[in-house]
Enzyme design. Sequence first.
Site, PDB file in Angstrom:
ATOM      1  N   LYS A   1       0.821  -1.212   0.000  1.00 26.49           N
ATOM      2  CA  LYS A   1       0.000   0.000   0.000  1.00 26.49           C
ATOM      3  C   LYS A   1       0.860   1.269   0.000  1.00 26.49           C
ATOM      4  O   LYS A   1       0.559   2.232  -0.700  1.00 26.49           O
ATOM      5  CB  LYS A   1      -0.941  -0.009   1.205  1.00 26.49           C
ATOM      6  CG  LYS A   1      -1.985  -1.104   1.101  1.00 26.49           C
ATOM      7  CD  LYS A   1      -2.959  -1.101   2.244  1.00 26.49           C
ATOM      8  CE  LYS A   1      -3.777  -2.381   2.285  1.00 26.49           C
ATOM      9  NZ  LYS A   1      -4.530  -2.702   1.058  1.00 26.49           N
TER      10      LYS A   1
ATOM     11  N   GLU B   1       0.094  -0.836   7.119  1.00 26.17           N
ATOM     12  CA  GLU B   1       0.942  -2.015   6.902  1.00 26.17           C
ATOM     13  C   GLU B   1       2.322  -1.811   7.530  1.00 26.17           C
ATOM     14  O   GLU B   1       3.243  -2.582   7.265  1.00 26.17           O
ATOM     15  CB  GLU B   1       1.059  -2.329   5.405  1.00 26.17           C
ATOM     16  CG  GLU B   1      -0.229  -2.927   4.851  1.00 26.17           C
ATOM     17  CD  GLU B   1      -0.143  -3.366   3.401  1.00 26.17           C
ATOM     18  OE1 GLU B   1      -0.915  -4.253   3.013  1.00 26.17           O
ATOM     19  OE2 GLU B   1       0.679  -2.818   2.641  1.00 26.17           O
TER      20      GLU B   1
ATOM     21  N   LEU C   1     -16.534   4.857  -1.964  1.00 24.84           N
ATOM     22  CA  LEU C   1     -17.748   4.013  -2.034  1.00 24.84           C
ATOM     23  C   LEU C   1     -17.753   3.133  -3.280  1.00 24.84           C
ATOM     24  O   LEU C   1     -18.821   2.778  -3.793  1.00 24.84           O
ATOM     25  CB  LEU C   1     -18.994   4.916  -2.040  1.00 24.84           C
ATOM     26  CG  LEU C   1     -19.121   5.912  -0.873  1.00 24.84           C
ATOM     27  CD1 LEU C   1     -20.225   6.924  -1.132  1.00 24.84           C
ATOM     28  CD2 LEU C   1     -19.372   5.156   0.429  1.00 24.84           C
ATOM     29  N   GLY C   2     -16.584   2.812  -3.812  1.00 25.07           N
ATOM     30  CA  GLY C   2     -16.505   1.990  -5.027  1.00 25.07           C
ATOM     31  C   GLY C   2     -17.156   2.716  -6.187  1.00 25.07           C
ATOM     32  O   GLY C   2     -16.981   3.925  -6.359  1.00 25.07           O
TER      33      GLY C   2
ATOM     34  N   GLY D   1      -7.742   1.875  -4.071  1.00 25.66           N
ATOM     35  CA  GLY D   1      -7.722   2.758  -2.893  1.00 25.66           C
ATOM     36  C   GLY D   1      -6.395   3.502  -2.796  1.00 25.66           C
ATOM     37  O   GLY D   1      -6.355   4.690  -2.432  1.00 25.66           O
ATOM     38  N   ASP D   2      -5.307   2.824  -3.113  1.00 23.13           N
ATOM     39  CA  ASP D   2      -3.982   3.460  -3.047  1.00 23.13           C
ATOM     40  C   ASP D   2      -3.865   4.556  -4.116  1.00 23.13           C
ATOM     41  O   ASP D   2      -3.307   5.622  -3.873  1.00 23.13           O
ATOM     42  CB  ASP D   2      -2.877   2.417  -3.269  1.00 23.13           C
ATOM     43  CG  ASP D   2      -2.941   1.301  -2.241  1.00 23.13           C
ATOM     44  OD1 ASP D   2      -3.344   1.582  -1.089  1.00 23.13           O
ATOM     45  OD2 ASP D   2      -2.599   0.156  -2.577  1.00 23.13           O
TER      46      ASP D   2
ATOM     47  N   SER E   1      -1.215  -0.497 -12.591  1.00 22.04           N
ATOM     48  CA  SER E   1      -2.482  -0.010 -13.162  1.00 22.04           C
ATOM     49  C   SER E   1      -2.719   1.487 -12.903  1.00 22.04           C
ATOM     50  O   SER E   1      -3.733   2.035 -13.342  1.00 22.04           O
ATOM     51  CB  SER E   1      -3.644  -0.806 -12.552  1.00 22.04           C
ATOM     52  OG  SER E   1      -3.795  -0.473 -11.187  1.00 22.04           O
TER      53      SER E   1
HETATM   54  O1  RIB Z   1      -3.816  -2.080  -1.636  1.00 21.09           O
HETATM   55  C1  RIB Z   1      -3.285  -3.084  -2.451  1.00 21.09           C
HETATM   56  C2  RIB Z   1      -2.034  -3.654  -1.841  1.00 21.09           C
HETATM   57  O2  RIB Z   1      -2.351  -4.305  -0.633  1.00 21.09           O
HETATM   58  C3  RIB Z   1      -1.351  -4.695  -2.687  1.00 21.09           C
HETATM   59  O3  RIB Z   1      -0.439  -4.135  -3.609  1.00 21.09           O
HETATM   60  C4  RIB Z   1      -0.708  -5.615  -1.663  1.00 21.09           C
HETATM   61  O4  RIB Z   1       0.680  -5.556  -1.650  1.00 21.09           O
HETATM   62  C5  RIB Z   1      -1.310  -5.202  -0.318  1.00 21.09           C
HETATM   63  O5  RIB Z   1      -0.421  -4.507   0.445  1.00 21.09           O
END
Ligand code: RIB
Length: 302
Positions: free
Chosen positions: A40, A138, A221-222, A251-252, A291
């Site tokens: 992330k 994370e 909200l997708g 989301g990232d 992507s």
């Molecule tokens: O948000 C997607 C990410 O979540 C992935 O790339 C994976 O590595 C996890 O961390």
Amino acid sequence: MSRAIIIGSINMDIVTYVQKHPKVGETIFCDDVKYFPGGKGSNQAISCKRLGCDTYMIGRVGNDEFGKQMIHFQKYEGISTKHVKKLDGELTGQAFITVSKDSQNSIIVMSGANLKWDDLFLEEITFKKEDVVISQFEVPNHVIEKAFMLAKENEAITILNPSPMRPISHQIKKNTDILIVNEIELEELTGKIDNIQDETTLFTHASLLIKSGYKTVIVTLGSAGVLLLSSKHKVIIKGHKVTPVDTTGAGDTFVGGIASGIIRGLDMIETVKFANIAASLSVTKEGAASSIPTIDEVNSII
Ligand code: RIB
């Protein structure tokens, strides 16, 4: 000059493509397997960079092949990796992702080096008022607590994307300017949402977060769009319709889009619209970082 500074995870994503997700106890075959840069934190850094920001990554990888590949990839993208440390004896984070034909994913993360931080990790970087400082869940709490404390002492803007969700410590919360969550995370923070389609219900839940002290709350909200709530805004911005292929990293991408809009001086509504389109484009391609669209691709749709 404003910088996007990401304190976060770096993973190699190992993605299997299946017709449908296996049930518990079931063995299935996959149609394909691919390796993609992910994590992330790293995805958010790639998003910031492709969407026009001067971007700095602060992270940890193992001194292994995946670690080398991830640093090489970030450098190739133009991200500063001066603060990405290779740790001997640790594995680079890995995510085991399954994507089904209906573009739904499930993810298992092996954190490895992403959890190995000493307290000296921020000694080499000084935050500035113009910076946007971003983190996710994370990496350990103590890392985010220290980074956000220093960021706010220097009047930088902080963005928290508490994913995957765990309780948010008081120390992190009090130094968070913008909280970005999805519907599931909103529910985890505020309690069961009776009708996820109902705008009034969504605003009621988001306002609980504002009452608890967050200044700006953004809920993705997708395909339904994005909810923005603050003292200035109470709005749902409609989604941009696309045919999804793989939602991993959407989301990232959105988080990077928000940082980009802020750094480029857009107002908050324009910022959310921009990030929303960037995220929608990301689901039309496979992989997470791979992507993420460029700023030109997003602007061509706005
Ligand atoms: O948000 C997607 C990410 O979540 C992935 O790339 C994976 O590595 C996890 O961390």
